[in-house]
Design an enzyme around this catalytic site. Sequence first.
Site, PDB file in Angstrom:
ATOM      1  N   GLN A   1       0.684  -1.203  -0.050  1.00 58.77           N
ATOM      2  CA  GLN A   1      -0.087   0.023  -0.202  1.00 58.77           C
ATOM      3  C   GLN A   1       0.757   1.279  -0.049  1.00 58.77           C
ATOM      4  OE1 GLN A   1      -2.970  -1.368   3.246  1.00 58.77           O
ATOM      5  NE2 GLN A   1      -3.738   0.435   2.155  1.00 58.77           N
ATOM      6  N   HIS A   2       0.106   2.614  -0.362  1.00 62.52           N
ATOM      7  CA  HIS A   2       0.799   3.759  -0.088  1.00 62.52           C
ATOM      8  C   HIS A   2       1.939   4.167  -1.121  1.00 62.52           C
ATOM      9  CE1 HIS A   2      -1.385   3.259   3.562  1.00 62.52           C
ATOM     10  NE2 HIS A   2      -0.599   2.369   4.170  1.00 62.52           N
TER      11      HIS A   2
ATOM     12  N   ASP B   1      -2.173  -4.998  -0.208  1.00 65.34           N
ATOM     13  CA  ASP B   1      -2.011  -6.261   0.250  1.00 65.34           C
ATOM     14  C   ASP B   1      -2.696  -6.706   1.571  1.00 65.34           C
ATOM     15  OD1 ASP B   1      -0.564  -4.389   1.651  1.00 65.34           O
ATOM     16  OD2 ASP B   1       1.523  -5.088   1.563  1.00 65.34           O
TER      17      ASP B   1
END
Length: 497
Positions: free
Chosen positions: A79-80, A241
């Site tokens: 992520q991110h 994820d």
Amino acid sequence: MSLVAGIDAGTQSLKVVVYDPATRTLVATASMPLELTSGEDGRREQQPADWVAAMQTCFSRIDPALRARIVALAVSGQQHGFVPVDADGQVLAPAKLWCDTSTTAECTQIMDAVGGATGAIALAGNPILAGYTASKLPWTKTHRPEAYARLATILLPHDYLNFVLTGQRFCEWGDASGTGWLDVRTRTWSKDLLRATDADRDLADCLPPIAAPDALFDIDPAMAAQLGLPATAKVAVGGGDNMMAAIGTGCVEEGRLAMSLGTSGTLFAYSDTPVVDPAGAWAAFCSSTGGWLPLICTMNCTVATEQVAKAFGFSTREGDAHLHATPPGADGLAMLPFLNGERTPDLPLGKGVLAGLDPTNFSPAHLYRAAMEGATYSLKYGFDAFVRAGMAFDRIVLTGGGSNSAAWRQLVADVFGLPVDVPVQSEGAAFGAALQALWAIGRAGGDTASIADIARTHVAVDPALSARPDPDRTRAYATAYTRFLRYLDAVTPLQRG
């Protein structure tokens, strides 16, 4: 005869699993390590081309006869991260990752423009924390102005792999909620937060459309040929994820609690309604299945145990022996394992701390135990916030690399005072992506099964890996956890200064 595949592009490796829903077995797995570039300023980056190469290598290692039977696949991604792409689809700079803390000042800058963390939570449900995508934009504007000037599309890591697979730019609610810009209550982009990120540019023009959780896309024929997949294969939306691990652990119904012990540690629970904390004690994310996923994230989990093992020249596979050789609480030794800064507790500039050293506990075994306990206590710190909010759970489903350790499974059961179960399929995120693909392709064919129905059918736990809390150890860990919190209180002013 049809198969589904899941791709998990993590921080340390990319994995591919192929699942046979008829026999409920994984028929193939492959993985490739990934390199991470680090900087003293907290920079953590990867080359998106490396993800693509790793994906191609993984598929090449799978029997062509199995690849030919794959009807659908989905991507799980860390992520991110921020992948800047130009109008022609070319990557403009290395991807800044979730564990990148070089943009801490930019987090403050964005939140100050909307009234601080309280204002950000009011607008979108989350503060802008270190590692979130939003802060990476002003950093790029300052440090990589040429790339920023040519930026056409903001993609997350899993979005980028979807773009490679389909030639289309799109995102989905779960991963998008980790940018910091998505109002998780309404699942729409916050214009105010986008403006606070860059007042001189309409960043909404750079955001891809949001696809529905059960959407399917055609695979690009050239990419299908490269991977040895049928040209008729479909690509589901996938997700972050954690969102895919939620599917892979069956955490798609209320009352379920899942924990992932990977490079980062996560603790998440499914909800049918938004679960926002006014103080931002947890990440108020959307799920990738149409619901919400309140989530606790720590930035230092297996990384802490791996660093200790590396420093003393042993493998983490030997770690369980060190746990068995030392008592709960590590004879008074405590580690605050904030090697990469920390998100829970919120200490983006934090550093690791060892406290309570004396001649009896200054040993590799004690340090390894202190690292494992410290990583677990950080998750307990977040769990306590869930409990204070009225959430209740009767067990924990464990996934991630740390779940392979019998000692760590028992440690989690004892620290949390809850039974621990481990799914048969240990690659929770990759398996969850495969199940999402199975759900989406089924719905396209007229199957009315919900994602919860799919999870109940295909997610099984391995009784041999279950752990139950021991009351005596639970009491011992409660004392050690209280000590950990005292040290945390003591160093917090120093690490925020």
